[in-house]
Structure formats: structure tokens, C-alpha cells
Design an enzyme around this catalytic site. Structure first.
Site, PDB file in Angstrom:
ATOM      1  N   LYS A  22       0.848  -0.702  -0.249  1.00 60.06           N
ATOM      2  CA  LYS A  22       0.439  -0.423  -0.109  1.00 60.06           C
ATOM      3  C   LYS A  22       1.014   1.457  -0.012  1.00 60.06           C
ATOM      4  CE  LYS A  22      -2.163   0.319   3.698  1.00 60.06           C
ATOM      5  NZ  LYS A  22      -2.880   2.125   3.913  1.00 60.06           N
ATOM      6  N   ARG A 122      -8.399  12.151  13.165  1.00 56.40           N
ATOM      7  CA  ARG A 122      -7.618  11.803  13.790  1.00 56.40           C
ATOM      8  C   ARG A 122      -6.515  12.883  13.489  1.00 56.40           C
ATOM      9  NH1 ARG A 122      -6.221   6.813   9.008  1.00 56.40           N
ATOM     10  NH2 ARG A 122      -4.260   7.145  10.064  1.00 56.40           N
ATOM     11  N   GLN A 169       5.180   8.492   7.602  1.00 57.40           N
ATOM     12  CA  GLN A 169       4.261  10.120   6.607  1.00 57.40           C
ATOM     13  C   GLN A 169       5.467  10.940   7.326  1.00 57.40           C
ATOM     14  OE1 GLN A 169       0.231   9.032   7.816  1.00 57.40           O
ATOM     15  NE2 GLN A 169       0.411   6.979   6.953  1.00 57.40           N
ATOM     16  N   ASP A 314       2.418  -1.074  11.660  1.00 61.61           N
ATOM     17  CA  ASP A 314       1.284  -1.485  11.406  1.00 61.61           C
ATOM     18  C   ASP A 314       0.975  -2.722  11.735  1.00 61.61           C
ATOM     19  OD1 ASP A 314       0.594   0.915   9.507  1.00 61.61           O
ATOM     20  OD2 ASP A 314       1.053   0.309   7.766  1.00 61.61           O
ATOM     21  N   LYS A 341      -4.292   5.951  14.971  1.00 64.52           N
ATOM     22  CA  LYS A 341      -4.504   5.325  13.813  1.00 64.52           C
ATOM     23  C   LYS A 341      -5.828   5.255  13.245  1.00 64.52           C
ATOM     24  CE  LYS A 341      -0.156   3.920  12.568  1.00 64.52           C
ATOM     25  NZ  LYS A 341       0.066   4.398  11.314  1.00 64.52           N
TER      26      LYS A 341
END
Length: 434
Positions: A22, A122, A169, A314, A341
Site C-alpha cells: 500500500k 485523526r 508519513q 502497522d 491510527k
């Protein structure tokens, strides 16, 4: 709502090729869009999250098409996007939102954007803060949440940013702004996070240096379209690794899995728990690839600390399930990032596994999992919930393999965020051996 399947006594067997990674699929679209020329992407992940990124670029005027199993992108460069005629819908994709806040922070027009109910809860402060230091401009809802607007801007300035928390990120958002900024942009990492952005920038002809946790970029003149092979996603493969380990009489082979050194934390942690996981390396011009073979075996509890989190964040939900079957206690700490998350994954992991009789203590930055627990539907039948989180949904499906009683799952559609065919692939491992 669906009934989950218990594994047969013969165990799980076969070869599985999980979908493309992903994180890499997102980045391949982004770099293809800002490069000059054609980019071809093989083994692209056709999931909800990644398709959000594709839709955003189509609305910015980028030609993206599917040819068989390949995605073709005709890049426009960084300064030739067209203004969309409506707000950009990020759905539930945190990766799209955070990375595009950096990539689109130097456009000559406002870009309103929004997300679904989960994404809107978030916080974006960790991304908006350093980007604002670079002169990026945002108008966000109170306390830095969606909906918001990436405001028109023609001037980004390079910064030196010391990452307070390891986050690929946040790092990637800064670097994607940095390749458009005046001067030098430096990101300092105390703990390494996944480096797909750095690797892909080099692949597309960009100039970037990394040295002992110090990452440096300058304004890039021109990137060139490439052929990108997306490896199978190790985060998706992790569910089958744990399934093979904790389901008696099992042996599974996971094909062409990406084993980037910044992503193999789940393998290292399972090995520390006593697992013997065989990796068979494969030749590759891009990210490292390997076939991974797992067999059912005993595990033991371990301590998982802040140093372990960046390369396995993750995978912590499925590692928590593995820990319920290990001998002794597993202590997870330094994992406060799980709170922000798709769900509060500390809370949702504990809520769901406790329904099956797991013994887990909640801590602010993690949990203590008391192992050696037989999982069962305490009243003969139990209803589990994905809470709209793909990784919680898949964790529940793996837990049901070894649980006594009837297990029902609600919110199963959430799994399509990263693995649309997960339940079908899981069912394929339960066919009786000839």
C-alpha cells in the site's frame, strides 16, 4: 455481517500472493504524477485507500489508466496541475492526506479537502506543524483536523527538522515539500522509519542523501517516469505469517513479499518470539523481495519497545494476537502512535481480543498481553467488530481460525482498504490436502 471460519484440523496450507504494498503504491502514483513522461506500475494495489490517491490526481488533470494488471501514469511535473472543480475526497486514507499536504503545498490555487468520519478524527498537527515552518499554508478545522484547505502558495523554504517521533508519513510530507523548496531541507531521524519515499525519489532520478539518520534534499529540477514493480505488502503478509504460526499443522508460503530493511520489524519480532521464518530472496531491480515460508510452532512472550515500533507499527495488532498464544507475557510500550491510527488500536485490539477471552492490560502507550490463552466465544457465540479499521478486521478473522465457538464479524467491508480479497485468500488455505 459474516460468520468467520475456524481452521480445519489439517491446518492452513498453500501459496499466497498478497496484494501490492500500500505504501509503495501510493508513492508510485505520486512520483509518476510529478515526473515527466510515462510511468508504468506493476502489481499495483487496487484498494480503497490507494484509489483515493489516484482519484485526487485525476482531478488534478493527471492521466492515469489501467492496462491489464498495470497502471499507466502520464506525468505533468510539479507545476502543471489543473484546479479541481470541487473538494478532494481523501476517504479514510491517512497516507493520501498527509503526503499530499506536503506534495501539494506549492500550488497556485486553493485545494479544499475532506475525509470520512474516521479520518476526520485523526489529528494533522504533526504534519501541518513542520510544513508551516516551510511556509506551507493550511486552513484546518479546530485543533488541526479535517475538513480543511491547502491554501494557494508560491514560496516554500527549506528547513532542518528533528523528528520528535518516528513517522514515515510526516517525514515523507516534509521531503515532498522539500523537493519544491528554496534551499536545503534536512530531516533528522533518531529512529529509522520506512524509507520508501527516499528510495523512490532516487528511482525517479531525484537527488537525495542519507547519512546516519540525516536525510537531505534540495529543489528538484526534473524527475523522469519509471517502471515500478510494487512488491507484495509485508503488512498484509503478516496476517498469514501469524496465521501459519498459531494454527496447528500449518505451512504457508507467501510469494514475492517486500523485505525492505525498514519494514521487516514484524519478522524480527516474531523471530524474537521464537519463530523460525524462512526467507528465500528473489532478484529485484527495486525493493528487496523474498518468498517467506512459515510453519506452525510455539512462541514465547517478549518486550516490544519504542525502538521496535517504527518498523512494525502497522503489524502490532496481529502481533498482539500472536502474543495471546505465546508462553509468558508480551509487553508493548512506546506505541502511543497506535492511538491515532484508523482507530485507537490499543483500545480496539484489547476490546476485540478480550471478547474471545484474551487477558490483556491496557497502558497509555501500549499493552501487556498475558499469553497461553485459549481463545473461545465465551457464550458459545460472539460478535466481533472491525470498528471500520482494516487491520482490526483482519486480526479478528485470524483469531477466529483458532477460537472455539461461533464467531461473527461486523464491518467486514473495512478490509477492502488494504486487502479487498483477504477473506477469499484465507479460505483458499483451508482446502483439504490431497
Amino acid at each position: 455481517m459474516i460468520k468467520l471460519i475456524k481452521a480445519p484440523k489439517s491446518g492452513l496450507h498453500g501459496e499466497i500472493t498478497v496484494p501490492g504494498d500500500k505504501s509503495i503504491s501510493h508513492r508510485a502514483l505520486m512520483f509518476g504524477a510529478i515526473a515527466n513522461g510515462e510511468t508504468r506500475i506493476d502489481n499495483f494495489l487496487m484498494s480503497d485507500d490507494v484509489l483515493r490517491t489516484m482519484t485526487v490526481f485525476r482531478e488534478l488533470g493527471v492521466n492515469m489508466s489501467q492496462v491489464g494488471s498495470q497502471i499507466k501514469v502520464i506525468g505533468k511535473g510539479l507545476d502543471k496541475f489543473t484546479k479541481p472543480d470541487h473538494s478532494l475526497n481523501m476517504g479514510n486514507s491517512g497516507t493520501s492526506t498527509r503526503l499530499l499536504m506536503g506534495l501539494l503545498s506549492k500550488q497556485p490555487f486553493d485545494l479544499p479537502f475532506f475525509g470520512d468520519e474516521s479520518l476526520s478524527k485523526r489529528p494533522l498537527r504533526r504534519v501541518a506543524g513542520p510544513l508551516a515552518l516551510m511556509n506551507a499554508k493550511f486552513d484546518l478545522a479546530a485543533d488541526n483536523f479535517l475538513p480543511g484547505t491547502i491554501l494557494a502558495n508560491n514560496n516554500l523554504q527549506g528547513i532542518t527538522y528533528d523528528m520528535p517521533v518516528a513517522s514515515a508519513q510526516v517525514k515523507s510530507a516534509i521531503l515532498l515539500a522539500g523537493i519544491q523548496a528554496e534551499g536545503e531541507t534536512i530531516v533528522i531521524e533518531k529512529r529509522p522509519s520506512r524509507d520508501h519515499t527516499e528510495r523512490m525519489l532516487r528511482q525517479f532520478g531525484g537527488d537525495i542523501t542519507t547519512n546516519n539518520g540525516i536525510i537531505t534534499v534540495h529543489q528538484q529540477r526534473q524527475l523522469r517516469g519509471q517502471h515500478v514493480l510494487v512488491p507484495s505488502d509485508i503488512s498484509s503478509a503478516a496476517f498469514f505469517m501469524v496465521a501459519g504460526l498459531i494454527t496447528p499443522n500449518s505451512e504457508l508460503t507467501l510469494k514475492k513479499v517486500g523485505v525492505n530493511p525498514t519494514r521487516v520489524g514484524v519478522i524480527k519480532l516474531l523471530e524474537r518470539m521464537g519463530a523460525n521464518i524462512k526467507q528465500e530472496p528473489m532478484p529485484s531491480n527495486g525493493e528487496a523481495l523474498a518468498d517467506i515460508v512459515v510453519k506452525s510452532q510455539s512462541l514465547r512472550g517478549i518486550n516490544i519497545t519504542a525502538d521496535d515500533i517504527p518498523s512494525a507499527v502497522d503489524e502490532l495488532p496481529i502481533l498482539a494476537l500472536a502474543a495471546t498464544q505465546a508462553l509468558g507475557d508480551t509487553v508493548i510500550s512506546g506505541a502511543a502512535e497506535l492511538r491515532v491510527k484508523e482507530t485507537d488500536r490499543i483500545a480496539t485490539v484489547i476490546t476485540e481480543l478480550t471478547k474471545l477471552g484474551a487477558n490483556i492490560e491496557e497502558r497509555q502507550d501500549g499493552m501487556v498481553i498475558h499469553g497461553g490463552t485459549t481463545l473461545r466465544a465465551l457464550q458459545g457465540s460472539v460478535m466481533l467488530d472491525s470498528h471500520g479499521d482494516h487491520r482490526i478486521g483482519m486480526m479478528n478473522a485470524i483469531a477466529a481460525l483458532i477460537a472455539e465457538g461461533n464467531v461473527i464479524l461486523t464491518g467486514e467491508d473495512a478490509m477492502s482498504v488494504s486487502y479487498p480479497g483477504f477473506l477469499a485468500d484465507l479460505a483458499s488455505t483451508m482446502r483439504e490436502k490431497l
